[in-house]
Design an enzyme around this catalytic site. Structure first.
Site, short mmCIF file in Angstrom:
data_model
loop_
_atom_site.label_atom_id
_atom_site.label_comp_id
_atom_site.label_asym_id
_atom_site.label_seq_id
_atom_site.Cartn_x
_atom_site.Cartn_y
_atom_site.Cartn_z
CE LYS A 154 66.61 25.07 16.43
NZ LYS A 154 67.76 24.80 17.30
CB CYS A 201 70.27 21.02 14.31
SG CYS A 201 69.91 20.31 15.87
#
Ligand code: SAJ
Length: 442
Positions: free
Chosen positions: A221, A275
């Site tokens: 991720k 993010c």
């Protein structure tokens, strides 16, 4: 009946902790899949909006509003304010989707995650599946999350409860679509946790489910978002070189991307969001002994883009005899992405702050950001420089004749490649485009 069987039968009760973009999309998809979902949201206004079946954010999210309203009307989704609520204690699956920002020194801020784990630990029952969807630095599940849960519950992640990490892969504007169609990495602490995670996620995900260990899931991720940040930084640096050398980034990018295996991304006014701006630091945090030069240089390049855009404004104003100080700057776009209301870590925020520091009078417009939805005409009136910072659809259709008529000084700086140079110059604007150098005189 085993947990997997109860998941298959949709009789397992699921809790989603944190109803932000990630958690709410997951909660409504699980409700649509047939589960009874208990959402935990401590922000009162957000919880109230969701209980009323109303999305607590704006922006184009096809189908989301309807699905939320249905889930609430059917009673498939209920919302509580605290993890200590009895409805959570009776859940068989608990998915944690709380914020995991980074501090100013780029270290992770896990306060929300720790609080959620310790509150959950106090009501955790043997056999419950706990999955962290929040993005965390490599090593966090094993060194922090597991101990927090085990200490607060007196249970073991080996023998009693099931623990995993399924990093979220949703993106504003495509939340429900991505949740359904994006492959997911299922990091499982034990074999049993992997089986339960697979059973759960296959009820809402139609793409690959790749079971692995928690560390790999944490690395995947943070790496996938770091990869994006580094590639945007390359595009930005190439744009600076094109601009300074008299070349055209747009044209260079178009031709480079015809070469097999190249995919130069878009240069722009900077990188925002929650993010891409923080995940590179989480990745680096996973191995602090490594001097992550590429990661930090990419972050620095992207973070410097708002300053560069302001230098383009200064140069364009200078060419018509105006200084930044005292000039009226109309900043178009404040969200961090097109067609979205999310302003977290927005490059526009940095641009405005820098422009004000240089003595500019700044007016901001953004059709999606409540504080800036004033009429565009108000922002244009008597402006000296118009700066396109976000590629909202509305800015691709600007009536340049009207823009020119309203402005005091006719300067336009395009930091997102949405206003054609020739069209702008024909309308009488002094135009600067990020990455678009002034052709050098022969
Ligand atoms: N940006 C550029 N140039 C580009 C791409 C992005 O300047 O070529 C800027 C955007 O303007 C924005 C920031 O970077 O300010 C982030 O843009 P993004 O498109 O990466 O959008 P995010 O932040 O929502 O990233 C998410 C990520 N998805 C998840 O974390 C699950 C990312 O991995 C996805 O690649 C991205 O969405 C996506 O592709 O939509």
């Amino acid at each position: 009946m085993s947990l997997v069987s109860r998941i298959d039968a949709r009789t397992a009760k699921v809790s989603v902790v944190g109803l932000g973009y990630v958690g709410l999309a997951l909660a409504v998809r699980l409700a649509e899949a047939g589960f009874h979902v208990v959402g935990v949201e401590k922000r009162r206004a957000r919880a109230t909006s969701i209980r009323a079946g109303k999305l607590p954010f704006s922006g184009r999210e096809p189908g989301f509003s309807e699905l939320l309203a249905q889930s609430i009307t059917r009673g498939a989704l209920t919302v509580v304010g605290e993890l200590s609520a009895p409805e959570v204690a009776s859940c068989d699956v608990v998915l944690l989707a709380v914020e995991t920002p980074v501090e100013r020194d780029h270290t992770p801020r896990y306060a929300a995650l720790r609080s959620a784990c310790e509150s959950l630990g106090r009501v955790l029952r043997s056999g419950t599946l706990v999955v962290v969807e929040s993005t965390v630095a490599p090593g966090t599940l094993d060194t922090l999350v597991r101990p927090w849960l085990e200490r607060a519950s007196g249970l073991s992640a080996e023998r009693d409860f099931l623990l995993g990490h399924c990093p979220e892969r949703v993106m504003p504007g495509k939340l429900l679509l991505n949740l359904r169609t994006m492959a997911r990495v299922l990091g499982a602490h034990t074999e049993a946790a992997g089986q339960a995670m697979r059973a759960l996620y296959r009820t809402v995900v139609e793409a690959d489910l790749d079971v692995t260990d928690c560390l790999t899931a944490e690395l995947v991720k943070t790496a996938e978002n770091t990869y994006r940040d580094v590639n945007v930084a390359f595009a930005n640096e190439l744009a600076l070189v094109c601009e300074a050398s008299g070349g055209s980034f747009r044209r260079v990018r178009e031709l480079v991307n015809k070469s097999p295996g190249r995919q130069v991304l878009e240069a722009g006014a900077g990188v925002g969001g929650h993010c891409i701006t923080k995940d590179p630091w989480l990745l680096a945090h996973g191995a602090p002994e490594i001097d992550a030069q590429v990661i930090s240089a990419a972050r620095a390049r992207n973070d410097d883009m708002p300053r560069h855009v302001l230098s383009l404004v200064a140069s364009a104003l200078g060419s018509v005899g105006r200084r930044l100080s005292g000039s009226r700057v109309a900043a178009l776009g404040y969200a961090y992405l097109p067609e979205c209301d999310d302003t977290r870590n927005s490059p526009s925020e940095v641009f405005v702050r820098l422009a004000l520091a240089k003595g500019c009078e700044v007016r901001v417009h953004d059709p999606f950001v409540e504080a800036h939805t004033r009429p565009l005409e108000d922002v244009l009136d008597q402006a000296d420089a118009l700066v396109v910072l976000v590629a909202h659809e509305a800015y691709k259709r600007l009536d340049l004749d009207e823009v020119v008529a309203r402005m005091r000084t006719k300067v336009l700086v395009d930091a997102r490649g949405v206003v054609d140079r020739e069209r702008a110059q024909r309308a009488g604007l002094v135009w600067r485009g990020l990455g678009e150098g002034a052709p050098r005189s022969k």
